[in-house]
Scaffold this motif. Structure first.
Motif, PDB file in Angstrom:
ATOM      1  N   MET A 261      43.789  30.701  55.492  1.00 31.33           N
ATOM      2  CA  MET A 261      43.194  29.603  54.676  1.00 31.33           C
ATOM      3  C   MET A 261      42.168  29.841  53.768  1.00 31.33           C
ATOM      4  O   MET A 261      41.983  29.148  52.652  1.00 31.33           O
ATOM      5  CB  MET A 261      42.929  28.424  55.721  1.00 31.33           C
ATOM      6  CG  MET A 261      44.432  27.774  56.368  1.00 31.33           C
ATOM      7  SD  MET A 261      45.272  27.047  55.138  1.00 31.33           S
ATOM      8  CE  MET A 261      44.374  25.824  54.647  1.00 31.33           C
ATOM      9  N   GLU A 262      41.482  30.823  54.154  1.00 30.79           N
ATOM     10  CA  GLU A 262      40.180  31.386  53.386  1.00 30.79           C
ATOM     11  C   GLU A 262      40.710  31.795  52.186  1.00 30.79           C
ATOM     12  O   GLU A 262      40.182  31.547  50.940  1.00 30.79           O
ATOM     13  CB  GLU A 262      39.452  32.432  53.962  1.00 30.79           C
ATOM     14  CG  GLU A 262      38.113  32.960  53.214  1.00 30.79           C
ATOM     15  CD  GLU A 262      37.626  34.047  53.877  1.00 30.79           C
ATOM     16  OE1 GLU A 262      36.450  34.022  54.025  1.00 30.79           O
ATOM     17  OE2 GLU A 262      38.477  35.007  54.134  1.00 30.79           O
ATOM     18  N   GLN A 263      41.965  32.604  51.966  1.00 29.99           N
ATOM     19  CA  GLN A 263      42.420  33.263  50.824  1.00 29.99           C
ATOM     20  C   GLN A 263      43.155  32.021  49.830  1.00 29.99           C
ATOM     21  O   GLN A 263      42.700  31.974  48.865  1.00 29.99           O
ATOM     22  CB  GLN A 263      43.454  34.143  51.107  1.00 29.99           C
ATOM     23  CG  GLN A 263      43.103  35.337  51.787  1.00 29.99           C
ATOM     24  CD  GLN A 263      41.859  36.152  51.148  1.00 29.99           C
ATOM     25  OE1 GLN A 263      42.514  36.568  49.734  1.00 29.99           O
ATOM     26  NE2 GLN A 263      40.884  36.530  51.395  1.00 29.99           N
ATOM     27  N   TYR A 264      43.831  31.117  50.743  1.00 30.38           N
ATOM     28  CA  TYR A 264      44.420  29.930  49.798  1.00 30.38           C
ATOM     29  C   TYR A 264      43.191  29.173  49.335  1.00 30.38           C
ATOM     30  O   TYR A 264      43.395  28.700  47.993  1.00 30.38           O
ATOM     31  CB  TYR A 264      44.947  29.185  50.980  1.00 30.38           C
ATOM     32  CG  TYR A 264      45.634  27.810  50.210  1.00 30.38           C
ATOM     33  CD1 TYR A 264      46.562  27.840  49.518  1.00 30.38           C
ATOM     34  CD2 TYR A 264      44.834  26.651  50.664  1.00 30.38           C
ATOM     35  CE1 TYR A 264      47.070  26.383  48.916  1.00 30.38           C
ATOM     36  CE2 TYR A 264      45.310  25.338  49.809  1.00 30.38           C
ATOM     37  CZ  TYR A 264      46.532  25.367  49.154  1.00 30.38           C
ATOM     38  OH  TYR A 264      46.784  24.189  48.334  1.00 30.38           O
ATOM     39  N   ARG A 265      42.206  28.663  49.713  1.00 29.66           N
ATOM     40  CA  ARG A 265      41.103  28.065  49.283  1.00 29.66           C
ATOM     41  C   ARG A 265      40.344  28.688  48.043  1.00 29.66           C
ATOM     42  O   ARG A 265      39.975  27.920  46.970  1.00 29.66           O
ATOM     43  CB  ARG A 265      39.792  27.561  50.202  1.00 29.66           C
ATOM     44  CG  ARG A 265      40.356  26.556  51.283  1.00 29.66           C
ATOM     45  CD  ARG A 265      39.015  25.865  52.063  1.00 29.66           C
ATOM     46  NE  ARG A 265      38.854  27.177  53.092  1.00 29.66           N
ATOM     47  CZ  ARG A 265      39.325  27.141  54.295  1.00 29.66           C
ATOM     48  NH1 ARG A 265      40.113  26.234  54.790  1.00 29.66           N
ATOM     49  NH2 ARG A 265      38.680  27.970  55.101  1.00 29.66           N
ATOM     50  N   TRP A 266      40.175  29.907  48.134  1.00 29.90           N
ATOM     51  CA  TRP A 266      39.716  30.708  47.047  1.00 29.90           C
ATOM     52  C   TRP A 266      40.800  30.682  45.901  1.00 29.90           C
ATOM     53  O   TRP A 266      40.195  30.715  44.477  1.00 29.90           O
ATOM     54  CB  TRP A 266      39.658  32.261  47.502  1.00 29.90           C
ATOM     55  CG  TRP A 266      39.350  33.236  46.265  1.00 29.90           C
ATOM     56  CD1 TRP A 266      40.508  34.019  45.930  1.00 29.90           C
ATOM     57  CD2 TRP A 266      38.183  33.416  45.682  1.00 29.90           C
ATOM     58  NE1 TRP A 266      39.737  34.647  44.709  1.00 29.90           N
ATOM     59  CE2 TRP A 266      38.401  34.482  44.713  1.00 29.90           C
ATOM     60  CE3 TRP A 266      36.757  32.780  45.704  1.00 29.90           C
ATOM     61  CZ2 TRP A 266      37.476  34.754  43.876  1.00 29.90           C
ATOM     62  CZ3 TRP A 266      35.944  33.278  44.739  1.00 29.90           C
ATOM     63  CH2 TRP A 266      36.222  34.282  43.894  1.00 29.90           C
ATOM     64  N   ASP A 274      43.846  33.708  39.500  1.00 25.82           N
ATOM     65  CA  ASP A 274      44.465  34.940  39.245  1.00 25.82           C
ATOM     66  C   ASP A 274      45.334  35.688  40.282  1.00 25.82           C
ATOM     67  O   ASP A 274      46.220  36.113  40.490  1.00 25.82           O
ATOM     68  CB  ASP A 274      43.618  36.193  38.705  1.00 25.82           C
ATOM     69  CG  ASP A 274      43.184  35.771  37.196  1.00 25.82           C
ATOM     70  OD1 ASP A 274      43.817  34.952  36.559  1.00 25.82           O
ATOM     71  OD2 ASP A 274      42.292  36.656  36.842  1.00 25.82           O
ATOM     72  N   ASP A 275      44.571  35.011  41.630  1.00 25.93           N
ATOM     73  CA  ASP A 275      45.030  35.538  42.990  1.00 25.93           C
ATOM     74  C   ASP A 275      46.363  34.484  43.550  1.00 25.93           C
ATOM     75  O   ASP A 275      46.747  34.655  44.611  1.00 25.93           O
ATOM     76  CB  ASP A 275      44.045  35.638  43.778  1.00 25.93           C
ATOM     77  CG  ASP A 275      43.282  36.804  43.459  1.00 25.93           C
ATOM     78  OD1 ASP A 275      43.683  37.751  42.957  1.00 25.93           O
ATOM     79  OD2 ASP A 275      41.890  36.767  44.082  1.00 25.93           O
TER      80      ASP A 275
END
Length: 365
Positions: A261-266, A274-275
């Motif tokens: 979820m941290e990656q998703y929010r970023w 870009d990610d």
């Protein structure tokens, strides 16, 4: 020491409980005598060797006496200040290594029977703040203290004070080797007790704040302490490996969801756009992995009970809802229907979540 002889020039001050105390405490005569003289010393603000020793006696009677610990530190500063100018309580004291080590040992002895005494942990921190000024020995001092904390955690691996103290040491020293070692340390604690949430939390702390320290890149570059994509993928795999050991253990599942979820929010932020595609791919990859794991556990074994695994299903629902396309939301809705039956304690929670997914489905074409 024989207190009346040592303090023959001071009149003790008795405790005042008022004319009619509601619930008078029956102290031992030795306790009363020591604290009567402590009150007199506090009133005179005498920061001397004998006052320091008096605090030792009083703290043996009551290790939770915050006032006594505070006054002990003031005495210690005064005794370590060569100029004798001890009016200010800031740390102008010289680093008297022996005194500090002796007092850390004293606190450790009292802490043996009081491992959750906040005053003891704060006292250790205050002493170490002085000790850490010796930069050439800072790492060695920190490692010695970490070894002490490890000893406490061996007795109680969920001691909040010990874990907090450990984090303070590593954050204060802020050296890459300590951050890296702490990841290994948290791993060893997870292996010894996979359900220890404190150990999983420590791994999160070490990977996230350690990422900043190791790269020396500050928070902005990493998005406020966010893991890099590659590191996140590594930690997600670690969590799944932990879940394979015991799928009914909620700790690795929550760790997995936290990382993803941290990656998703970023990726939803402008600077993380870009990610977005590869983060979506990572989410789908772990949805597939969890489904495969679920299939492999459909047949009960000696180690795994029969029936659905609520922790696994809960994690899968979170990921499906996050992906957010029509098929994922439909699958999440159906699985929430199962959770309403299989997780009765949170039945109303899953009803509410299901309603939210139905609203989202209405918005997806």
């Amino acid at each position: 020491m024989i207190i009346p002889d040592v303090f023959s020039d001071i009149d003790p001050i008795a405790q005042s409980d008022g004319p009619e105390p509601a619930c008078a405490i029956t102290y031992t005569p030795e306790f009363v005598q020591a604290h009567d003289y402590l009150r007199a010393v506090l009133k005179a603000d005498e920061r001397s060797e004998r006052a320091f020793e008096l605090t030792t006696t009083c703290l043996k009677f009551n290790p939770a006496n915050y006032t006594c610990w505070h006054f002990r530190r003031r005495c210690l500063v005064a005794l370590c200040t060569p100029s004798g100018d001890d009016d200010d309580d800031d740390a102008r004291a010289t680093i008297d290594v022996k005194r500090i080590d002796d007092d850390l040992e004293f606190a450790a002895k009292l802490g043996g029977t009081n491992p959750k005494n906040y005053q003891l942990w704060y006292h250790r921190r205050a002493l170490l703040e002085i000790h850490f000024r010796g930069e050439e020995t800072m790492i060695q001092v920190a490692q010695k203290e970490l070894d002490y904390v490890d000893m406490i955690l061996d007795d109680d691996n969920k001691n909040y004070h010990a874990w907090s103290h450990r984090q303070w040491i590593i954050r204060t020293i802020n050296q890459p080797e300590l951050w890296s070692a702490e990841i290994d340390y948290s791993h060893s604690k997870i292996l010894s007790d996979p359900r220890n949430n404190s150990a999983w939390n420590q791994r999160w702390f070490a990977t996230h704040e350690g990422e900043i320290a190791v790269n020396n890149s500050g928070k902005n570059k990493l998005g406020g302490g966010k893991l890099t994509f590659d590191k996140a993928a590594e930690e997600a795999n670690y969590a799944v490996c932990g879940a394979q050991v015991d799928p009914f253990n909620e700790s690795p599942w929550r760790y997995l969801i936290g990382v993803l979820m941290e990656q998703y929010r970023w990726a939803q932020r402008e600077e993380g756009a870009d990610d977005k595609d590869r983060v979506d791919g990572l989410l789908r990859e772990y949805v597939a992995k969890i489904k495969d794991m679920n299939k492999s556990w459909e047949s009960p074994t000696e180690d795994l009970p029969a029936g659905p695994c609520v922790s696994l299903m809960s994690a899968l629902v979170d990921l499906l809802e996050t992906i957010g396309d029509k098929s994922s939301l439909q699958e999440a809705k159906e699985m929430m229907g199962e959770l309403i039956l299989e997780d009765p304690v949170r039945r109303k929670y899953w009803h509410k979540r299901q309603g939210t997914v139905l609203i989202s489905l209405g918005k997806v074409s």
